[in-house]
Scaffold this motif. Structure first.
Motif, PDB file in Angstrom:
ATOM      1  N   HIS A 271       0.838  -1.198   0.000  1.00 38.84           N
ATOM      2  CA  HIS A 271       0.000   0.000   0.000  1.00 38.84           C
ATOM      3  C   HIS A 271       0.873   1.248   0.000  1.00 38.84           C
ATOM      4  N   ARG A 272       0.278   2.341  -0.421  1.00 38.39           N
ATOM      5  CA  ARG A 272       1.037   3.535  -0.791  1.00 38.39           C
ATOM      6  C   ARG A 272       1.942   4.060   0.314  1.00 38.39           C
ATOM      7  N   LEU A 273       1.438   4.112   1.543  1.00 34.36           N
ATOM      8  CA  LEU A 273       2.249   4.673   2.628  1.00 34.36           C
ATOM      9  C   LEU A 273       3.455   3.799   2.942  1.00 34.36           C
ATOM     10  N   SER A 274       3.325   2.495   2.771  1.00 31.73           N
ATOM     11  CA  SER A 274       4.450   1.606   3.050  1.00 31.73           C
ATOM     12  C   SER A 274       5.537   1.728   2.001  1.00 31.73           C
ATOM     13  N   ALA A 275       5.164   2.116   0.774  1.00 30.32           N
ATOM     14  CA  ALA A 275       6.133   2.208  -0.318  1.00 30.32           C
ATOM     15  C   ALA A 275       6.849   3.558  -0.349  1.00 30.32           C
ATOM     16  N   ALA A 276       6.592   4.415   0.641  1.00 30.51           N
ATOM     17  CA  ALA A 276       7.189   5.748   0.652  1.00 30.51           C
ATOM     18  C   ALA A 276       8.159   5.882   1.815  1.00 30.51           C
ATOM     19  N   VAL A 277       9.201   6.696   1.593  1.00 33.86           N
ATOM     20  CA  VAL A 277      10.068   7.131   2.687  1.00 33.86           C
ATOM     21  C   VAL A 277       9.871   8.637   2.824  1.00 33.86           C
ATOM     22  N   SER A 278      10.813   9.331   3.423  1.00 29.83           N
ATOM     23  CA  SER A 278      10.597  10.739   3.740  1.00 29.83           C
ATOM     24  C   SER A 278      10.576  11.642   2.509  1.00 29.83           C
ATOM     25  N   THR A 279      11.176  11.204   1.405  1.00 22.50           N
ATOM     26  CA  THR A 279      11.220  12.038   0.208  1.00 22.50           C
ATOM     27  C   THR A 279       9.888  11.982  -0.531  1.00 22.50           C
ATOM     28  N   PRO A 280       9.586  12.970  -1.389  1.00 26.47           N
ATOM     29  CA  PRO A 280       8.359  12.896  -2.190  1.00 26.47           C
ATOM     30  C   PRO A 280       8.355  11.651  -3.062  1.00 26.47           C
ATOM     31  N   THR A 281       7.164  11.132  -3.303  1.00 25.28           N
ATOM     32  CA  THR A 281       7.030   9.935  -4.114  1.00 25.28           C
ATOM     33  C   THR A 281       6.488  10.287  -5.492  1.00 25.28           C
ATOM     34  N   ILE A 282       6.686   9.377  -6.437  1.00 24.84           N
ATOM     35  CA  ILE A 282       6.116   9.523  -7.775  1.00 24.84           C
ATOM     36  C   ILE A 282       5.121   8.383  -7.973  1.00 24.84           C
ATOM     37  N   PRO A 283       3.815   8.686  -8.078  1.00 25.20           N
ATOM     38  CA  PRO A 283       2.820   7.628  -8.230  1.00 25.20           C
ATOM     39  C   PRO A 283       2.670   7.167  -9.664  1.00 25.20           C
ATOM     40  N   VAL A 284       2.475   5.870  -9.828  1.00 28.06           N
ATOM     41  CA  VAL A 284       2.250   5.267 -11.143  1.00 28.06           C
ATOM     42  C   VAL A 284       1.106   4.264 -10.999  1.00 28.06           C
ATOM     43  N   PRO A 285       0.019   4.401 -11.753  1.00 29.42           N
ATOM     44  CA  PRO A 285      -1.037   3.389 -11.690  1.00 29.42           C
ATOM     45  C   PRO A 285      -0.529   2.068 -12.267  1.00 29.42           C
ATOM     46  N   ALA A 286      -0.261   1.105 -11.402  1.00 32.20           N
ATOM     47  CA  ALA A 286       0.312  -0.169 -11.856  1.00 32.20           C
ATOM     48  C   ALA A 286       0.181  -1.203 -10.760  1.00 32.20           C
ATOM     49  N   GLN A 287       0.113  -2.467 -11.175  1.00 37.67           N
ATOM     50  CA  GLN A 287       0.160  -3.586 -10.247  1.00 37.67           C
ATOM     51  C   GLN A 287       1.611  -3.868  -9.865  1.00 37.67           C
ATOM     52  N   HIS A 288       1.813  -4.435  -8.686  1.00 31.72           N
ATOM     53  CA  HIS A 288       3.153  -4.593  -8.107  1.00 31.72           C
ATOM     54  C   HIS A 288       4.104  -5.367  -9.014  1.00 31.72           C
ATOM     55  N   GLY A 289       3.679  -6.520  -9.486  1.00 29.20           N
ATOM     56  CA  GLY A 289       4.571  -7.364 -10.279  1.00 29.20           C
ATOM     57  C   GLY A 289       4.902  -6.801 -11.636  1.00 29.20           C
ATOM     58  N   ALA A 290       4.153  -5.761 -12.074  1.00 28.42           N
ATOM     59  CA  ALA A 290       4.383  -5.171 -13.393  1.00 28.42           C
ATOM     60  C   ALA A 290       5.050  -3.798 -13.298  1.00 28.42           C
ATOM     61  N   LEU A 291       5.370  -3.326 -12.093  1.00 24.29           N
ATOM     62  CA  LEU A 291       5.925  -1.974 -11.955  1.00 24.29           C
ATOM     63  C   LEU A 291       7.223  -1.795 -12.736  1.00 24.29           C
ATOM     64  N   ALA A 292       8.101  -2.790 -12.674  1.00 28.57           N
ATOM     65  CA  ALA A 292       9.394  -2.667 -13.354  1.00 28.57           C
ATOM     66  C   ALA A 292       9.269  -2.835 -14.861  1.00 28.57           C
ATOM     67  N   ASN A 293       8.043  -3.111 -15.323  1.00 28.64           N
ATOM     68  CA  ASN A 293       7.784  -3.315 -16.744  1.00 28.64           C
ATOM     69  C   ASN A 293       6.832  -2.259 -17.296  1.00 28.64           C
ATOM     70  N   ASN A 294       6.384  -1.351 -16.409  1.00 29.01           N
ATOM     71  CA  ASN A 294       5.380  -0.355 -16.757  1.00 29.01           C
ATOM     72  C   ASN A 294       5.995   0.764 -17.608  1.00 29.01           C
ATOM     73  N   LYS A 295       5.290   1.211 -18.652  1.00 32.00           N
ATOM     74  CA  LYS A 295       5.829   2.216 -19.569  1.00 32.00           C
ATOM     75  C   LYS A 295       6.166   3.509 -18.842  1.00 32.00           C
ATOM     76  N   ARG A 296       5.251   3.961 -17.987  1.00 34.17           N
ATOM     77  CA  ARG A 296       5.498   5.206 -17.247  1.00 34.17           C
ATOM     78  C   ARG A 296       6.676   5.051 -16.298  1.00 34.17           C
ATOM     79  N   ALA A 297       6.747   3.917 -15.605  1.00 35.77           N
ATOM     80  CA  ALA A 297       7.852   3.699 -14.670  1.00 35.77           C
ATOM     81  C   ALA A 297       9.191   3.639 -15.404  1.00 35.77           C
ATOM     82  N   LEU A 298       9.212   3.036 -16.598  1.00 39.48           N
ATOM     83  CA  LEU A 298      10.462   2.958 -17.349  1.00 39.48           C
ATOM     84  C   LEU A 298      10.944   4.342 -17.775  1.00 39.48           C
TER      85      LEU A 298
END
Length: 478
Positions: A334-361
């Motif tokens: 969930h979103r809060l767990s995936a963040a540390v103190s720095t600003p985050t960049i959100p991407v609509p994506a499922q977990h297993g596909a994040l490293a394959n997502n066009k926006r994330a790439l």
């Protein structure tokens, strides 16, 4: 701006993101994408036996299993669902680097404690940087760089790989490694754990579940890494209060109390150190387990979380009950767990596909090229679509595909394709349900691994793998 980087790149995959090889049995025990392997691994009685952490491994003998490479084909797991291969991410890094020798991939045995893999990552990253600094291509690219400085390390880490990377730079035994690192980009790293890990451990004693879920639960109960991924935030509803998991809770749901205690000790040591600079990319808009209850040893997960105020007190409603906050995530973290103190960049994506997502790439490319305006800018909006499908179905049975984030069927395109390309369907009729979500009923023609893709007309695309397993579990069925 330069289109190449002269830095040394290290790619660290997530849990289940590395191919594992059993040196004794001389066979790959995780990471093959063929349908025969999937059905044998998840549906035969001892299909995952080789993934169990043995007593010798628990005592520190890690010679039996070797991590050989990052995933080359899609694989599937209950609860964690589909995990896409890292081939696009590696190709992007190699095309962005001054030379492909500047790119190191770090497959690791994701069953083991994070510290074990972190120490090895620290050693191999140091060797990689030294080799790259002596490389002629580094010298040439350095002259063309905006800043004519020696190369430094840049880590791209997916899921648990972000925890391994942080541990390598703080607890890995190389006190200079953090200062030799320009930055870390994390993709869906569970900095505070995931409720999904509790669901995994509970697969043997929870509500009746398909056979693959119980196979994973039996293996996960032996794995230190799964216990290190258990949630450490306020997540357990306990009457009118919400608290963190305790060792007794973990034992009650099917986990190992000793492994959980060791995991807590690890995080105490990790977060006692200042973490290196990093940019978290977080998955959003996907229904994600964020809290749970435990009743007679059975986990019931919910898609809402609880937050605290500036005084670290639970925010409560007018009746004094803890306020429930649905914040979504990537389906696993969930979103809060995936963040540390720095600003985050959100991407609509499922977990297993994040490293394959066009926006994330695209974000990875900008990070590698050191485009500071994007990396250090304000948090961006998180409009997008969500996808909710079962993780396991049987052929010719009907199941529901739900799309969130829009109630306009004309605003999305949906397709389903077999992972091997042998079957595709692209025409679907959607209804709007009572929660103003789009839903449709789907069936799949045969046993296999399938990819559901949903694309919004304004750009975002979400994908999810789904496994159609046989009704008949006799050997002849596969």
């Amino acid at each position: 701006m330069p289109r190449i980087t002269h830095d040394a790149i290290v790619i660290v995959p997530g849990i289940m993101g590395s191919e594992l090889y059993d040196t004794g049995a001389r066979t790959v025990i995780w990471g093959i994408g063929t349908m025969r392997w999937l059905t044998e691994a998840w549906l035969r009685p001892k299909g995952l036996a080789s993934l169990h952490v043995t007593p010798d491994e628990r005592m520190g003998d890690y010679s039996r299993v070797q991590p050989r490479r990052l995933l080359q084909t899609p694989v599937w797991s209950p609860f964690l669902r589909g995990i896409e291969p890292y081939t696009k991410l590696v190709a992007l890094a190699e095309n962005t680097a001054a030379h492909r020798d500047a790119v190191m991939t770090f497959p690791y045995d994701w069953r083991l404690p994070i510290t074990v893999n972190a120490r090895r990552l620290a050693e191999e990253s140091r060797s990689h940087l030294q080799n790259w600094l002596a490389h002629p291509a580094q010298t040439a690219a350095r002259r063309e760089a905006i800043e004519e400085r020696p190369a430094r390390l840049v880590f791209i880490a997916h899921s648990m790989g972000g925890l391994v990377t942080n541990a390598a730079l703080t607890l890995g035994g190389d006190s200079d490694l953090a200062s030799d690192t320009r930055g870390i980009l994390t993709l869906g790293t569970p900095f505070q754990g995931s409720v999904v890990a509790a669901n995994i451990l509970n697969g043997l004693q929870g509500a009746p579940l398909p056979m693959p879920h119980s196979r994973l639960a039996a293996a996960a109960a032996t794995m230190p890494a799964v216990h290190e991924l258990l949630p450490r935030f306020l997540c357990l509803e306990d009457g009118q209060d919400v608290r963190r998991l305790a060792p007794a809770d973990v034992q009650e749901i099917g986990g190992d109390k000793e492994l959980f205690t060791r995991a807590q000790d690890f995080y105490t040591a990790l977060y006692a150190q200042p973490l290196p600079n990093q940019q978290p990319v977080v998955g959003v808009r996907q229904d994600t387990a964020q809290s749970l209850t435990i009743t007679q040893g059975v986990v019931r997960a919910s898609d809402y979380c609880f937050v605290t105020n500036a005084d670290r007190e639970l925010i409560r409603d007018s009746a004094g009950a803890p306020r429930r906050m649905p914040l979504w995530g990537d389906g696993t973290v969930h979103r809060l767990s995936a963040a540390v103190s720095t600003p985050t960049i959100p991407v609509p994506a499922q977990h297993g596909a994040l490293a394959n997502n066009k926006r994330a790439l695209l974000l990875v490319e900008d990070f590698l090229l050191d485009h500071d305006a994007l990396i250090r800018g304000p948090e961006q909006g998180d409009d997008g679509i969500g996808l909710n499908v079962p993780d396991f179905v049987t052929p010719n049975s009907t199941w529901e595909c739900v799309i969130t984030g829009t109630d306009d069927p004309a605003a999305v395109e949906c397709s389903i394709a077999a992972a091997d390309g042998s079957w595709t369907r692209e025409q679907f009729s959607f209804d709007v349900d009572c929660d103003e979500r789009l839903s449709t009923r789907i069936s799949l023609p045969d046993v296999g691994l399938y990819r559901v893709t949903v694309k919004a007309d304004y750009g975002p695309e979400v994908t999810q793998l789904i496994f159609a397993g046989p009704d008949d579990l006799s050997p002849e069925s596969y």
